[in-house]
Design a protein around this motif. Sequence first.
Motif, short mmCIF file in Angstrom:
data_model
loop_
_atom_site.label_atom_id
_atom_site.label_comp_id
_atom_site.label_asym_id
_atom_site.label_seq_id
_atom_site.Cartn_x
_atom_site.Cartn_y
_atom_site.Cartn_z
N ASN A 267 60.31 -13.72 36.48
CA ASN A 267 60.51 -12.71 35.43
C ASN A 267 60.53 -11.33 36.08
OD1 ASN A 267 60.27 -14.34 32.80
ND2 ASN A 267 58.44 -14.96 33.92
N ALA A 268 61.57 -11.07 36.82
CA ALA A 268 61.69 -9.78 37.52
C ALA A 268 62.05 -8.68 36.53
CB ALA A 268 62.76 -9.87 38.60
N PRO A 269 61.39 -7.53 36.62
CA PRO A 269 61.68 -6.42 35.71
C PRO A 269 62.93 -5.64 36.13
CG PRO A 269 59.91 -5.80 37.18
CD PRO A 269 60.26 -7.22 37.52
N LEU A 270 64.04 -6.36 36.29
CA LEU A 270 65.31 -5.75 36.69
C LEU A 270 66.37 -6.09 35.65
CD1 LEU A 270 65.35 -6.69 40.51
CD2 LEU A 270 64.54 -4.55 39.47
N SER A 271 67.31 -5.20 35.48
CA SER A 271 68.37 -5.40 34.49
C SER A 271 69.35 -6.47 34.95
CB SER A 271 69.12 -4.08 34.25
OG SER A 271 68.23 -3.07 33.82
N THR A 272 69.99 -7.11 34.00
CA THR A 272 71.01 -8.12 34.30
C THR A 272 72.20 -7.46 35.00
OG1 THR A 272 70.34 -9.42 32.37
CG2 THR A 272 72.54 -9.84 33.25
N SER A 273 72.71 -8.13 36.02
CA SER A 273 73.88 -7.66 36.80
C SER A 273 73.67 -6.24 37.33
CB SER A 273 75.15 -7.72 35.93
OG SER A 273 75.39 -9.03 35.48
N SER A 274 72.50 -6.01 37.95
CA SER A 274 72.17 -4.66 38.42
C SER A 274 72.06 -4.54 39.94
CB SER A 274 70.85 -4.21 37.79
OG SER A 274 69.79 -5.10 38.16
N VAL A 275 72.10 -5.67 40.66
CA VAL A 275 71.95 -5.59 42.11
C VAL A 275 73.11 -6.30 42.81
CG1 VAL A 275 69.44 -5.52 41.91
CG2 VAL A 275 70.56 -7.69 42.37
N ASP A 276 73.31 -5.93 44.08
CA ASP A 276 74.42 -6.49 44.86
C ASP A 276 73.98 -7.61 45.80
OD1 ASP A 276 76.64 -4.46 44.17
OD2 ASP A 276 74.98 -3.17 44.82
N VAL A 277 72.70 -7.60 46.19
CA VAL A 277 72.19 -8.61 47.12
C VAL A 277 70.79 -9.04 46.68
CG1 VAL A 277 71.69 -9.19 49.53
CG2 VAL A 277 73.43 -7.46 49.01
N SER A 278 70.60 -10.35 46.55
CA SER A 278 69.26 -10.91 46.30
C SER A 278 68.81 -11.64 47.56
CB SER A 278 69.28 -11.88 45.12
OG SER A 278 69.44 -11.20 43.90
N VAL A 279 67.58 -11.36 47.98
CA VAL A 279 67.06 -11.93 49.23
C VAL A 279 65.79 -12.73 48.97
CG1 VAL A 279 66.10 -11.39 51.51
CG2 VAL A 279 68.02 -10.06 50.63
N PHE A 280 65.74 -13.93 49.55
CA PHE A 280 64.51 -14.73 49.59
C PHE A 280 64.25 -15.05 51.06
CE2 PHE A 280 66.05 -15.44 45.32
CZ PHE A 280 64.89 -15.47 44.54
N CYS A 281 63.31 -14.37 51.64
CA CYS A 281 62.98 -14.59 53.06
C CYS A 281 61.63 -15.30 53.15
CB CYS A 281 62.95 -13.27 53.82
SG CYS A 281 62.70 -13.47 55.60
N LEU A 282 61.67 -16.61 53.32
CA LEU A 282 60.48 -17.46 53.38
C LEU A 282 59.63 -17.31 52.12
CD1 LEU A 282 59.37 -16.76 57.09
CD2 LEU A 282 61.00 -18.44 56.26
N SER A 283 60.28 -17.14 50.98
CA SER A 283 59.54 -16.87 49.74
C SER A 283 59.87 -17.83 48.60
CB SER A 283 59.81 -15.43 49.29
OG SER A 283 61.20 -15.19 49.14
N LEU A 284 60.59 -18.92 48.88
CA LEU A 284 60.83 -19.92 47.84
C LEU A 284 59.64 -20.87 47.77
CD1 LEU A 284 64.63 -20.86 48.06
CD2 LEU A 284 63.45 -19.49 46.33
#
Length: 283
Positions: free
Chosen positions: A171-188
């Motif tokens: 539940n990230a407090p970010l708007s829909t379609s608001s970022v260009d890159v999503s990163v998961f670095c050893l965080s799944l």
Amino acid sequence: MAKNEQSKKRKRQKKNRKPTHQNEAKRKGLDITSGKGVVDHDPSSAKRRKLQEPSKASSFLDKMRERLSGGHFRMINEKLYTCSGEEALNYFQEDPSLFELYHAGYKMQMSQWPEQPVNVIINWLKKQSPSLVVADFGCGDALIAKSMKNKVFSLDLVSKDPEVIACDMANAPLSTSSVDVSVFCLSLMGTNYSSYLEEAYRVLKPGGWLLIAEVKSRFDPNTGGAEPENFSAAICELGFQSVKQDFSNKVFILFYFKKKDKQNSRRKEIEWPLLKPCLYKRR
């Protein structure tokens, strides 16, 4: 005759003369200028030497503290891989100091790796446009944000940094379609990791990038890990296109995806593979 008697007397006196400290030291072949072999009977000097020498007790305590710290890290690490994101958030909110303990252990583990996946991701991002907006899910010490000129939303379970947003990554407090890159670095981490990826899909713009770095052992079917192709296929079902899989590193894998411009309205139920927890052996 008198002269001979005087000469004999001088020889007898020289022979019976008590040796000085310096003469005795020279006779024994000791170097009094360097202190080698010289016995120092000054109690204050002995005390100073004792203070300067490392205490065996303190060395033992340091090792015990390191072991205890490592044990706590493994316990927290196992907890994060075997609970949901919401449970992990509550866990750290009850005792935020556990989060610091976990990251101290995490850094110690990472220091043994020949290459850090976050640095590979940073190098990739630096080759892209500085106007791209990045969401770093599970940011840790927010190294990506500190290394980039780009706008970076740093998200994690706990925050002592005003630049890091504390939240459940589902539940990230970010708007829909608001970022260009999503990163998961050893965080799944967590039993509901798929909900993190669904949230990353939501906040990404069409054509946006999804970058995932994970420990290689989590994708080794021979040891109970997920099949990389099944993992990639599930993400593609979510609405992504697989661009690249990088297996070149001995420790981690990098996945590169792009969000499709059009969403499939008839998307079927996704079968998410079980990712093997990354647990460290007890020593």
